[in-house]
Every structure is written in C-alpha cells, then in structure tokens.
Design a protein around this motif. Structure first.
Motif, mmCIF file in Angstrom:
data_model
loop_
_atom_site.group_PDB
_atom_site.id
_atom_site.type_symbol
_atom_site.label_atom_id
_atom_site.label_comp_id
_atom_site.label_asym_id
_atom_site.label_seq_id
_atom_site.Cartn_x
_atom_site.Cartn_y
_atom_site.Cartn_z
ATOM 1 N N MET A 32 0.855 -1.100 -0.009
ATOM 2 C CA MET A 32 0.094 0.147 0.347
ATOM 3 C C MET A 32 1.572 1.000 -0.114
ATOM 4 O O MET A 32 2.037 1.109 0.596
ATOM 5 C CB MET A 32 -0.517 -0.096 0.937
ATOM 6 N N VAL A 33 0.747 2.217 -0.753
ATOM 7 C CA VAL A 33 1.071 3.540 -1.010
ATOM 8 C C VAL A 33 0.833 4.175 0.243
ATOM 9 O O VAL A 33 -0.121 5.065 0.582
ATOM 10 C CB VAL A 33 0.787 3.965 -2.119
ATOM 11 N N CYS A 34 2.029 4.870 0.824
ATOM 12 C CA CYS A 34 2.091 5.758 1.749
ATOM 13 C C CYS A 34 1.987 7.128 2.056
ATOM 14 O O CYS A 34 1.941 7.555 0.471
ATOM 15 C CB CYS A 34 3.752 5.476 2.877
ATOM 16 N N GLY A 35 1.020 7.705 2.946
ATOM 17 C CA GLY A 35 1.101 8.860 2.352
ATOM 18 C C GLY A 35 1.891 10.021 2.555
ATOM 19 O O GLY A 35 3.118 9.777 2.915
ATOM 20 N N LEU A 36 1.288 10.961 2.054
ATOM 21 C CA LEU A 36 2.695 12.331 2.111
ATOM 22 C C LEU A 36 3.879 12.715 3.314
ATOM 23 O O LEU A 36 4.608 13.289 2.652
ATOM 24 C CB LEU A 36 2.166 13.439 1.735
ATOM 25 N N ASP A 37 3.163 12.708 3.705
ATOM 26 C CA ASP A 37 4.307 12.265 4.941
ATOM 27 C C ASP A 37 4.998 11.878 5.294
ATOM 28 O O ASP A 37 6.364 12.488 6.142
ATOM 29 C CB ASP A 37 3.194 12.059 6.770
ATOM 30 N N GLU A 38 5.513 10.195 4.819
ATOM 31 C CA GLU A 38 6.648 9.677 4.596
ATOM 32 C C GLU A 38 7.177 9.920 3.311
ATOM 33 O O GLU A 38 8.191 9.629 2.667
ATOM 34 C CB GLU A 38 6.298 8.770 4.717
ATOM 35 N N TRP A 39 6.821 10.763 1.919
ATOM 36 C CA TRP A 39 7.117 11.089 0.707
ATOM 37 C C TRP A 39 8.529 11.766 0.854
ATOM 38 O O TRP A 39 9.112 12.416 1.767
ATOM 39 C CB TRP A 39 6.623 11.479 0.467
ATOM 40 N N PRO A 40 9.669 11.847 0.135
ATOM 41 C CA PRO A 40 11.139 12.292 0.055
ATOM 42 C C PRO A 40 10.476 13.655 0.467
ATOM 43 O O PRO A 40 9.756 13.887 -0.611
ATOM 44 C CB PRO A 40 11.480 11.418 -0.386
ATOM 45 N N ARG A 41 11.228 14.205 -0.047
ATOM 46 C CA ARG A 41 11.222 15.676 0.407
ATOM 47 C C ARG A 41 11.312 16.138 -0.736
ATOM 48 O O ARG A 41 12.248 15.886 -1.894
ATOM 49 C CB ARG A 41 12.723 16.782 0.944
ATOM 50 N N VAL A 42 10.978 17.560 -1.277
ATOM 51 C CA VAL A 42 10.550 18.090 -2.573
ATOM 52 C C VAL A 42 11.380 18.651 -3.354
ATOM 53 O O VAL A 42 12.337 19.725 -2.416
ATOM 54 C CB VAL A 42 9.266 18.589 -2.597
ATOM 55 N N TRP A 43 12.079 17.855 -4.070
ATOM 56 C CA TRP A 43 12.825 18.255 -4.843
ATOM 57 C C TRP A 43 12.265 19.683 -6.038
ATOM 58 O O TRP A 43 10.806 20.331 -6.076
ATOM 59 C CB TRP A 43 13.880 18.012 -5.631
ATOM 60 N N GLU A 44 12.881 20.803 -6.560
ATOM 61 C CA GLU A 44 12.788 22.057 -7.573
ATOM 62 C C GLU A 44 12.751 21.441 -8.906
ATOM 63 O O GLU A 44 11.152 21.687 -9.343
ATOM 64 C CB GLU A 44 13.589 22.823 -7.613
ATOM 65 N N SER A 45 13.106 20.253 -9.380
ATOM 66 C CA SER A 45 13.015 19.356 -10.257
ATOM 67 C C SER A 45 11.696 18.732 -10.412
ATOM 68 O O SER A 45 11.417 18.613 -11.504
ATOM 69 C CB SER A 45 14.440 18.415 -10.271
ATOM 70 N N ASP A 46 11.328 18.320 -9.961
ATOM 71 C CA ASP A 46 9.877 17.685 -9.163
ATOM 72 C C ASP A 46 8.848 18.869 -8.826
ATOM 73 O O ASP A 46 7.547 18.285 -9.069
ATOM 74 C CB ASP A 46 9.512 17.206 -7.410
ATOM 75 N N LEU A 47 8.697 19.192 -8.976
ATOM 76 C CA LEU A 47 7.856 20.921 -8.774
ATOM 77 C C LEU A 47 6.805 21.161 -10.195
ATOM 78 O O LEU A 47 7.654 20.933 -11.767
ATOM 79 C CB LEU A 47 8.340 22.180 -8.126
ATOM 80 N N ILE A 48 5.512 21.010 -10.305
ATOM 81 C CA ILE A 48 4.706 21.188 -11.970
ATOM 82 C C ILE A 48 4.782 22.624 -11.611
ATOM 83 O O ILE A 48 3.243 23.053 -10.501
ATOM 84 C CB ILE A 48 3.842 20.266 -11.661
ATOM 85 N N ASP A 49 4.709 23.881 -12.466
ATOM 86 C CA ASP A 49 4.118 24.749 -12.065
ATOM 87 C C ASP A 49 2.443 25.331 -12.929
ATOM 88 O O ASP A 49 2.503 24.607 -14.266
ATOM 89 C CB ASP A 49 5.199 26.055 -12.790
ATOM 90 N N GLU A 50 1.590 25.019 -11.721
ATOM 91 C CA GLU A 50 0.253 25.417 -12.075
ATOM 92 C C GLU A 50 -0.537 26.238 -11.168
ATOM 93 O O GLU A 50 -1.055 25.506 -10.245
ATOM 94 C CB GLU A 50 -0.444 24.400 -12.994
ATOM 95 N N PRO A 51 -0.404 27.775 -11.103
ATOM 96 C CA PRO A 51 -0.538 28.116 -9.817
ATOM 97 C C PRO A 51 -2.464 28.344 -9.456
ATOM 98 O O PRO A 51 -2.256 28.263 -8.935
ATOM 99 C CB PRO A 51 -0.217 29.999 -10.414
ATOM 100 N N ARG A 52 -3.096 27.659 -10.708
ATOM 101 C CA ARG A 52 -3.977 28.556 -10.754
ATOM 102 C C ARG A 52 -5.006 26.678 -9.767
ATOM 103 O O ARG A 52 -5.541 27.323 -9.096
ATOM 104 C CB ARG A 52 -4.818 28.454 -11.755
#
Length: 583
Positions: A32-52
C-alpha cells in the motif's frame, strides 16, 4: 535502513491509479502506498508549475511523484498483512508464516506465501485485513484459538467462493460463499479505524459498517483528482502598468478607478479607459483574495481562453488555440465555433480518495467522505502533467436556449430528475443535477470521441472530454490524454479543418441516429449506473471510462437526433434539421 525496491509504477499511475492509500501489486506481493508525510523531500526538479490549480486546492506547490531518487522513492507498506501458503494452504499473518527476507513458507518449506485475496473497508476510508478467525467461528468467542493454526482449503469442485472455506485447528470451519453480501460481517467484525497508509497514526474512532472486497477490486480505492488546462496569463500594457504602479494599499482606496488614473500618463499601447478597467479588475481580485478559485472558476477561465484563442507561439509554449474559418464548409449554424488546439498542457492533482463509492465533484453536497492523503497538513500535493492536442467546439448559445424550451428537452431532463430522486445519498452522481444543456453537450462529446477514434489515429481510450456547460457556456473540448509523445502526433488537431470537421460531425450524427439495440435503446427510460442514462448503451454512446469525466452518466442519444413520434418521424433533437438535410 536499507532501501528496497519492491516494484515499479509510472508517475502518472501514482496519481490516478496507484495513489496514496491504494493497493499496488508487485511481483508476488502486495503493498500500500504511504501517505505524503512519508514521501521524500520535495526537489525543485519535481515541481509542476500550475498556480491556478494549486490555489484551487489550497496548497502552495504541486509536485511530480519521485522516482529513481537516491534519497528514496515513493514509500510503501506491506498490505494485506495476512496471507496463505500456496502449497500447504496455511493461513495467517505473513510475519508468522515466513522467514525474514523470504516469501517461502516456514511451515512446509515448499510453497510461497501469497497475499490474502480479501480485505474489509468502510465508507470513511478505513481498511483492514479480512477477519478469517472470527469468520470461521461465526462471531463466537475465539479467544482460546487466538494463536491456533488456520488453513484456507478448497473442496476442489470448482473455483467458486462456495468451494473455499476457512478451517481452524479447533474444528471450526466456514465457507466463504456469502462473504461479499451486504451485512455479512454484521455481528462478526466492526470497523477498527485502521489506516495502514499512515504508519504510526492511531486508529480512528469509527461507527461505520464494513464490507468485504477483493484486494484488487476497483472500488477499494477511488482517486479524487482535479485537473486544469494551463492557460498562459498574457498581460496587456494597461494591466502591467497598473500592477507595477500601485501598491496593495492603494487598491483599497474608495476613489473611483477613473479618478485615480485621471492624471497618469498611459503607457504605449494603452488608454486611460483600459487603465481604469485594469485597476477595477485588480481591486476585485484583492477583494476576493481570501477565497480560492473554485473548479467552476477554473473551467470558466479555460472556456474564455478557448473561445478567444491564442496563436502566438512566442508567448505561449503550452497553449495554442486558433479558430477555424467555417465559411464555405456547410457546417450548420448550430455550431458557432470550431478551434484547432494545436498544443495544450493538462495538470492533474490528487487531493484525496474514497473507498467503496466514488466521490462527487467539488460543488456537490456529497455524503461520501474524502480521505486525506496525510496525517498532518502539507503544503503540496502529488500531480502529473500531460502534453497533447485537441479540438474545441462551441455550439450556438441562442440555439440551445431555444431548444431547451421544447418539449423533448424538458421531458428527458424530467426523466433523469425522477431517476436521481431514487438514488441513495452519497451514491454515484446522486447530488449532480443533469440539465438539458449538459445532456446535449455530454452526448455530443461521446459520439465525437467514437468518430474521431476512426479518423484521427488515436484510440478512444487515448481521447478525453471536457464539458463546459455552466450558465452561458456551450462548449466541449476533445483532447489527447497520453503522458508521452504519443499525445501530440497531430492527427486529432488536423480533424478541426472545416471540411474534415463537417464530415466528422455528419458521420457521427448519422451513427447516432440508429443503434443496433433499437428500439430498446431509444425507448429506454432509465439505464446505466443508478439509472442516470436514457438512450445510451455500449453500442452507441458509452466510451472507455478513462475518456469520460462523468462516469458515463448523464447521456441521451435522443437529445441529439430526436425520438420517433406516432407518425414514425424522428423529432425533437437539437440536430434534427441538420439530419433532415443530409439524409
């Protein structure tokens, strides 16, 4: 802690199919896929730009699921925790039946431990292992057998559930024949509020009843996603000047905008009237700043952009839309606009999930609880982006308003309203009212998906719909939904050319005129899930589930082509006059 790669999944699947809280099959195991608390830290390369879309969901960032990272991929936990030996059929918790680091049965040493086929869920999203021991003892006190060996046996006559039974060492045994019936676990097991996807989270208090489901069943996990088409924000000279000139405090001035800009020199390409209008708009945005944009707001922005078009490649790398000249194409006046969407980008974000029953839209007062993706609030959500192409079609709003007053339009919507009144609260589409406008636009989108699958080079499952049917909106967008280069081969947008589009529309309407299941189909008063379709079946209107944003509900072929009257003539359809011309 040693990092172990248990399986692989595409990034897009970790948002739509195997997101947080879902069960992912890997090799001979199940996790089972764990919750977001357990996910690795956010890298800039992972970000998706969609502010709306991020503002709509109340977060700061959207990120793509991490894959192939040294600091960890998407974390999982083993679930279900119970399993059985494929050789000796011993049943029990996996850690009791296996040796560390091995799936080999420690009892017989011949078979491997396969994960349990059954789980139990409640409507609040809690999930747990099937209570085999309590089931075998039929709710009687089994404390004396708490550690007794158990087996999952088969009579060998067939593969039906009636031939499977659970046996305890004490002699208690019971068939699994009625395990999926509603209320089968009443008096045997209640919900314990377990949330395995949130390691360390205490069980929640829950009074819901539980249901038995197959581990791989689709209703174990329904994704709650929200998507948006990326619309570039191109500022006019007046808007840019006003935004740079005025501080936020100046926007609270009570003086009329025309008086505020009266003595300012307009920048090149702008007038004082445009500056006053820009200042009014900025003041309005500030007044609404505490309110996140709704899904209806996002759709309205998309609709305006699709109607207006944008064909300057120097300012728009993600969205190109150009209206097609319909002069001389003989496309009827019911179709007000056709646009070639040569480039678009769709961002979809996962913001929750449900179990047993799919959740409704944002604006519906649904009784289906949406389960959070983390134990603690996060500032980001997992998302994915796809690039593609499409065709935008806008119908004439005046023609729709005139048709909505006709008897057939009122009769068909009344039939669906009557069917909706019998749906249990919280069921699929129970809180979504189907209007004549939405019936028309949704049904048109489906016949076009089927027709374009024959002419564009894409399969129907590779195409998707977006329906714009609020208030004065009257448009549909058919676009590709592939997460790779196959999503922008050019074959779909090419069909927007005037003569090709006329051929596509006429062929789709001809096909919709008759169904191989007529007269049963055209005379149907209720069909589909919860009876929310009228004249719609797999032979005419239904499309792959991945293509439809409304669960293949709210469809009616009759609103397009009409229904036979007592004289045998087909009347009442929105495109009736067009059909009479081409037939």
């Amino acid at each position: 802690m040693k990092r172990e790669v248990l399986g692989a999944a595409r990034r897009s699947s970790l948002v739509s199919t195997y997101g947080v809280g879902s069960i992912l099959p890997v090799k001979d195991d199940s996790v089972m896929v764990c919750g977001l608390d357990e996910w690795p830290r956010v890298w800039e390369s992972d970000l998706i730009d969609e502010p709306r879309l991020a503002a709509n969901l109340g977060v700061e960032k959207l990120r793509s699921p991490a894959t192939g990272r040294k600091d960890g991929d998407v974390p999982v936990v083993r679930f279900p925790e119970w399993g059985f030996c494929t050789h000796c059929r011993r049943l029990g918790p996996t850690w009791d039946l296996t040796r560390q680091g091995s799936r080999r049965c420690r009892v017989c040493r011949e078979g491997t431990i396969a994960p349990s086929r059954f789980v139990i869920c409640c409507r609040r999203g809690h999930i747990d292992d099937f209570p085999y021991r309590a089931w075998a003892h039929e709710g009687r006190d089994s404390s004396d057998c708490a550690r007794a060996p158990m087996w999952l046996r088969s009579r060998g006559k067939s593969s039906a559930l009636g031939d499977l039974f659970v046996k305890c060492e004490c002699g208690a045994r019971r068939s699994l024949q009625n395990v999926f019936q509603g209320g089968s676990l009443r008096g045997i097991r209640s919900c314990h509020g377990r949330m395995p996807w949130l390691p360390g989270a205490p069980p929640a208090e829950c009074s819901e009843g539980v249901r038995t489901l197959q581990r791989g069943s689709s209703n174990v996990w329904f994704a709650m996603t929200r998507s948006a088409i990326s619309i570039p924000q191109v500022e006019s000279p007046a808007v840019r000047f006003v935004r740079e000139k005025f501080d936020p405090d100046d926007l609270e001035d009570d003086a009329p905008s025309a008086e505020v800009v009266k003595y300012l020199k307009p920048p090149p390409g702008a007038t004082r009237q445009e500056m006053a209008a820009a200042l009014d708009e900025l003041r309005g945005r500030r007044a609404r700043n505490s309110l996140a944009p709704t899904e209806a707001d996002l759709r309205a922005e998309e609709y305006r952009a699709l109607c207006a078009g944008m064909n300057d490649e120097s300012t728009s790398a993600l969205f190109l839309c150009e209206e097609v000249d319909l002069v001389g194409s003989d496309i009827r006046e019911e179709v007000a606009q056709v646009s070639r969407v040569g480039r678009l980008r769709e961002v979809s974000a996962l913001h929750g999930f449900t179990r047993i029953v799919p959740g409704s839209g944002e604006d519906a007062e649904s009784e289906v609880p949406v389960v959070a993706l983390s134990q603690h609030p996060t500032r980001w959500l997992p998302a994915t982006e796809v690039l593609g192409e499409g065709i935008f079609i806008r119908l004439d709003n005046a023609a729709i308003e005139s048709w909505e007053e006709q008897e057939l339009a009122r009769t068909r919507t009344d039939l669906l309203d009557r069917a909706r009144s019998w749906i249990a609260p919280g069921s699929l589409m129970a809180d979504t009212r189907v209007t004549a406008r939405s019936l028309l636009l949704h049904s048109l989108a489906h016949i076009l998906i089927d027709e374009l699958a024959l002419t564009s080079g894409y399969s129907a499952s590779s195409l998707r719909e977006r329906i714009y049917d609020h208030e004065e909106q009257a448009g549909i967008l058919i676009y590709t939904a592939s997460a790779d280069s196959a999503g922008s081969l050019g074959g779909l947008a090419a069909q927007s050319e005037a003569l090709r589009m006329r051929s596509v529309l006429e062929s789709a309407l001809r096909r919709a005129l008759w169904c191989t299941t007529d007269p049963v189909c055209i005379e149907s008063k209720s069909s589909g899930v919860n009876g929310l379709n009228l004249a719609a079946c797999h032979a005419c209107l239904l499309v792959p589930e991945t293509s439809c944003e409304r669960f293949n509900s709210g469809l009616d072929r009759a609103v397009l082509v009409g229904i036979p009257n007592e004289h045998g003539a087909i009347v009442g359809g929105f495109f009736g006059s067009w059909l009479r011309k081409i037939l």
